[in-house]
Design a protein around this motif. Structure first.
Motif, PDB file in Angstrom:
ATOM      1  N   GLU A 123       0.889  -1.083   0.138  1.00 25.44           N
ATOM      2  CA  GLU A 123       0.006   0.005  -0.029  1.00 25.44           C
ATOM      3  C   GLU A 123       0.832   1.453  -0.090  1.00 25.44           C
ATOM      4  N   VAL A 125       2.073   4.703   1.170  1.00 32.14           N
ATOM      5  CA  VAL A 125       1.833   5.685   2.179  1.00 32.14           C
ATOM      6  C   VAL A 125       1.871   7.169   1.892  1.00 32.14           C
ATOM      7  N   ASP A 137       6.292   5.824  -1.434  1.00 29.34           N
ATOM      8  CA  ASP A 137       6.611   5.356  -0.067  1.00 29.34           C
ATOM      9  C   ASP A 137       5.431   4.205   0.091  1.00 29.34           C
ATOM     10  N   GLU A 139       4.201   0.598   2.329  1.00 28.90           N
ATOM     11  CA  GLU A 139       4.224  -0.547   3.198  1.00 28.90           C
ATOM     12  C   GLU A 139       4.382  -1.878   2.915  1.00 28.90           C
ATOM     13  N   GLY A 140       5.461  -2.512   3.529  1.00 33.60           N
ATOM     14  CA  GLY A 140       5.723  -3.709   3.308  1.00 33.60           C
ATOM     15  C   GLY A 140       7.308  -3.902   2.397  1.00 33.60           C
TER      16      GLY A 140
END
Length: 223
Positions: A123, A125, A137, A139-140
């Protein structure tokens, strides 16, 4: 009586480059600015840089070096020339190459953010559009294989030349939409639809078809 929010002409026609409006002097962060009742100049927000260009108020030429929006929705045009009294009809012209680049980058960012979710459940950010490149940027964890698959997916949407449109759904319609991310505002939500691929709330300028983006290339990955 408080001044009205500025009408955003760039929402109705992102390819327009010239316009007319009514001008007055405003102030933002202690600096005098030009405030218009309507404008094509996009103010810096949502990770997208501001438009640049020129204004002529009466017979006075002004150079727009930055554009910002205040909490009341008034768009402030920061100019290089000193300002005192200013009132009357203004003619404006944005830098078309800068606008075209921002449209392509922002639409490509939406498509790549969607592809990263589909390929790697990564996802977005935040995202920042620069002068020549865009950074995202997420997540993960990502690897080079994920990026290659996401890049291929985005470019298949680009070559498909699908429609990109701005929607203004009612609250009931918005609640039923499979949005990629939640809106940052709670009223008058604008949603950018890449037909058959992505739905995301956004106030930025965008292409009207994906073929206008051009081919997308991911040039780096870092933690």
């Amino acid at each position: 009586m408080a001044a009205m929010a500025t009408e955003k002409l760039y929402w109705s026609d992102p390819f327009a480059t010239t316009f007319e409006a009514t001008a007055r002097v405003g102030e933002l962060a202690g600096r005098k600015t030009v405030v218009l009742d309507r404008t094509l100049f996009y103010p810096e927000s949502g990770g997208q840089l501001a438009d640049k260009g020129t204004l002529v108020v009466g017979t006075r030429p002004l150079t727009v070096e930055d554009v910002q929006v205040d909490d009341a929705g008034r768009i402030h045009h920061v100019v290089t020339e000193p300002l005192d009294a200013l009132d009357g009809v203004a003619s404006g012209a944005i830098d078309p190459a800068r606008r075209r680049d921002h449209m392509a980058q922002h639409t490509a960012q939406h498509a790549l953010s969607r592809a990263l979710v589909d390929v790697a459940r990564a996802e977005t950010v935040s995202a920042r559009l620069g002068a020549t490149t865009c950074t995202i940027d997420v997540e993960g964890a990502l690897n080079e294989r994920d990026l290659a698959r996401a890049e291929d997916l985005v470019n298949s949407v680009v070559t498909g030349d699908v429609v990109v449109r701005a929607l203004f759904p009612t609250p009931d319609e918005l609640a039923k939409m499979p949005l990629r991310r939640a809106p940052k505002v709670d009223h008058d939500v604008r949603v950018i639809e890449i037909e058959g691929f992505d739905l995301s709330p956004c106030g930025g300028t965008h292409c009207t078809r994906t073929g206008q983006i051009g081919m997308v290339r991911v040039v780096g990955l870092e933690k």
